[in-house]
Design a protein around this motif. Sequence first.
Motif, PDB file in Angstrom:
ATOM      1  N   GLY A   1      -3.981 -45.241  -9.056  1.00 53.88           N
ATOM      2  CA  GLY A   1      -3.126 -45.823 -10.078  1.00 53.88           C
ATOM      3  C   GLY A   1      -2.013 -44.905 -10.541  1.00 53.88           C
ATOM      4  O   GLY A   1      -1.077 -45.352 -11.219  1.00 53.88           O
ATOM      5  N   PHE A   2      -2.086 -43.632 -10.198  1.00 54.75           N
ATOM      6  CA  PHE A   2      -1.042 -42.690 -10.598  1.00 54.75           C
ATOM      7  C   PHE A   2       0.026 -42.521  -9.521  1.00 54.75           C
ATOM      8  O   PHE A   2       0.871 -41.634  -9.627  1.00 54.75           O
ATOM      9  N   GLY A   3      -0.004 -43.374  -8.495  1.00 55.52           N
ATOM     10  CA  GLY A   3       1.047 -43.331  -7.494  1.00 55.52           C
ATOM     11  C   GLY A   3       0.962 -42.095  -6.623  1.00 55.52           C
ATOM     12  O   GLY A   3      -0.089 -41.457  -6.497  1.00 55.52           O
ATOM     13  N   ASP A   4       2.097 -41.730  -6.057  1.00 50.68           N
ATOM     14  CA  ASP A   4       2.133 -40.626  -5.101  1.00 50.68           C
ATOM     15  C   ASP A   4       2.487 -39.325  -5.799  1.00 50.68           C
ATOM     16  O   ASP A   4       3.487 -38.676  -5.501  1.00 50.68           O
ATOM     17  N   HIS A   5       1.657 -38.930  -6.758  1.00 48.58           N
ATOM     18  CA  HIS A   5       1.888 -37.701  -7.520  1.00 48.58           C
ATOM     19  C   HIS A   5       0.710 -36.755  -7.339  1.00 48.58           C
ATOM     20  O   HIS A   5      -0.446 -37.183  -7.290  1.00 48.58           O
ATOM     21  N   ARG A   6       1.004 -35.471  -7.254  1.00 52.46           N
ATOM     22  CA  ARG A   6      -0.051 -34.457  -7.312  1.00 52.46           C
ATOM     23  C   ARG A   6      -0.725 -34.566  -8.672  1.00 52.46           C
ATOM     24  O   ARG A   6      -0.061 -34.598  -9.730  1.00 52.46           O
ATOM     25  N   LEU A   7      -2.042 -34.658  -8.688  1.00 57.48           N
ATOM     26  CA  LEU A   7      -2.809 -34.735  -9.922  1.00 57.48           C
ATOM     27  C   LEU A   7      -3.535 -33.413 -10.154  1.00 57.48           C
ATOM     28  O   LEU A   7      -3.979 -32.760  -9.213  1.00 57.48           O
TER      29      LEU A   7
ATOM     30  N   TYR B   1       5.771 -32.523  -7.583  1.00 57.43           N
ATOM     31  CA  TYR B   1       5.094 -32.581  -6.289  1.00 57.43           C
ATOM     32  C   TYR B   1       4.538 -33.975  -6.014  1.00 57.43           C
ATOM     33  O   TYR B   1       3.966 -34.627  -6.893  1.00 57.43           O
ATOM     34  N   GLY B   2       4.680 -34.396  -4.764  1.00 58.01           N
ATOM     35  CA  GLY B   2       4.002 -35.586  -4.310  1.00 58.01           C
ATOM     36  C   GLY B   2       2.537 -35.312  -4.041  1.00 58.01           C
ATOM     37  O   GLY B   2       2.061 -34.178  -4.094  1.00 58.01           O
ATOM     38  N   ARG B   3       1.808 -36.379  -3.734  1.00 59.68           N
ATOM     39  CA  ARG B   3       0.367 -36.268  -3.496  1.00 59.68           C
ATOM     40  C   ARG B   3       0.108 -35.518  -2.181  1.00 59.68           C
ATOM     41  O   ARG B   3       0.562 -35.954  -1.122  1.00 59.68           O
ATOM     42  N   PRO B   4      -0.607 -34.409  -2.241  1.00 58.29           N
ATOM     43  CA  PRO B   4      -0.937 -33.702  -0.999  1.00 58.29           C
ATOM     44  C   PRO B   4      -1.907 -34.525  -0.152  1.00 58.29           C
ATOM     45  O   PRO B   4      -2.660 -35.356  -0.684  1.00 58.29           O
ATOM     46  N   PRO B   5      -1.921 -34.318   1.153  1.00 57.30           N
ATOM     47  CA  PRO B   5      -2.779 -35.144   2.021  1.00 57.30           C
ATOM     48  C   PRO B   5      -4.243 -35.125   1.619  1.00 57.30           C
ATOM     49  O   PRO B   5      -4.921 -36.154   1.676  1.00 57.30           O
ATOM     50  N   TRP B   6      -4.752 -33.955   1.197  1.00 56.91           N
ATOM     51  CA  TRP B   6      -6.167 -33.868   0.876  1.00 56.91           C
ATOM     52  C   TRP B   6      -6.528 -34.557  -0.435  1.00 56.91           C
ATOM     53  O   TRP B   6      -7.704 -34.737  -0.735  1.00 56.91           O
ATOM     54  N   GLN B   7      -5.521 -34.977  -1.220  1.00 49.21           N
ATOM     55  CA  GLN B   7      -5.810 -35.647  -2.491  1.00 49.21           C
ATOM     56  C   GLN B   7      -5.615 -37.158  -2.399  1.00 49.21           C
ATOM     57  O   GLN B   7      -5.722 -37.860  -3.400  1.00 49.21           O
TER      58      GLN B   7
END
Length: 537
Positions: free
Chosen positions: A376-382, A364-370
């Motif tokens: 530093g972790f780029g466009d990743h869901r954390l 998953y990419g980074r959701p808008p709310w995150q």
Amino acid sequence: MRAKSVFTSFRDWSARLAVAGVGLIFMGGGSGAASISSAAIEGLSPQAVSVPHVPGLITAHQDASTACVLPDGTDVSWFHCYTPQQIRAAYGVDSVPAITVSGSAVPNFGQGQTVVLVDAYGSPTAAGDLRHFQETFFPGLPSPDFKQIFPLGNPQFGNTCSSNGLSGPCAAANWSGEATLDIEWAYSIAPLAHIVLMAVPPAETLGVQGFPNLFNAISGEIDATPAGTLFSMSFAVTEQTVGGAAAVQTARFDQVFKKGLARNDNFFAASGDFGSLGISKLHRESSIYPNPTVWWPASSPFVVAVGGTQLQDGWTWNPSSNDAFTSTGFNPDYWASSNGGNSQAVWNESWAPIATGGGASVIYGRPPWQQGVDGGFGDHRLIPDTAWNAAVNGGVDVYITAYPEFNCGNATGCWTIFGGTSAATPQTAALVALVNAARGSAGKAPIGFLDPLLYGGVGAADYTDIVPQHYGSASAIFAGADVGVSGPVNKSVGDLEDNQLWQVPVAGYATTTGYDPTTGWGTPNAPAFVSALASMT
């Protein structure tokens, strides 16, 4: 110190644990033999860890090693434990403001809310065990509002473990500890909520092959329960286990989450108990993923991912040695603690080794709310988004009579101690039941999807931030290069600063000030958390 594979490390620990007389069972209990469940290694697995009743831990009388006294008077060496009242006090649950019911102000116990606990097999003794738990800790309250449902039939196998397969009686025995932990500790936080244990045996336990049954059942329960229901899921697979079409596979199941979110339900998932480690099922026990991994469904952006901390309330760990065990048993220099203190650290226990899951998704990419946290972790869901106590040394009291020979080593059942992120997850879900109860008493709709609200300010304002902690005086002998990790590590067992498993050559993620991918925003300050969410329009 020579580099070693994780499997060598696990086997070394298992040998030491066996000498010490303790079993490490990642499926909810076990006999004295130490092992890591094959189901936990290879696929769909619960995220519970128990301390079994075995010689070496259970003492005939209190002595200097006694760290816990269970409700039946059993003395336990080395491992600390908590009652519901102690956890409720530590997180401020008892100080959550009262709500109005039928015109009167009453304590907020989650009245009118529904919490659904999703497990693979359930427990044949769930109702009776919960009733005994209630009579022990909440004798002034009415009997629990509880039911167990079996959408695909009752798979309890006569309460006897008589096989070694990944499915069948012993798989059910494994999951019974998970189910019992879930219901008793959801109840501990919201004791007047309607609690549902939904038992759905997977057709198989590898990869996603067991998920269609589970998600069909979840979808059906979404339809059957009121809007605003809280679903707690203490199971997981490594993201890479799903295979090359991971995004396609998980997207199918995410549709179920979206269906629930549309009616203000919330879904909570345990982030895992293996730290940053992932095991490749394609190679069975011969390979680990060389890079840090996270576990699904916690990594879904439609789920609240729950990580783990170690709560030290009324005691403080004081290790002077990095070695948990000697050739004859427990090493007192490792397990030493002093009375007093109140602190909280990232969950990372080297004696097993076990630690909170967390990190960056590869699906998953980074959701808008995150957006805006840990760039530093780029466009990743954390993950995780939030955390709660998950330690085994500092675990929670559980009463179980399911599969007693398996879970307790006797014919009747026992009080025991559980930890794991599956201890954290149902408690977090139940805390949101208090939010919805407060909103309901004020004539408001359920709160809706929690994640955007956490990242929109609640996490920063109404949480206890978890930062690196140092305990004891053990020497800093863990050097990254010695275990195949580039860059310096140089820590002792008492340096709780990340989720890298002790002496395992897979780098972890750091615990930092503010949001971090080991404990999320930290742990909720229950009164402020409930009040903030209850006051929203």
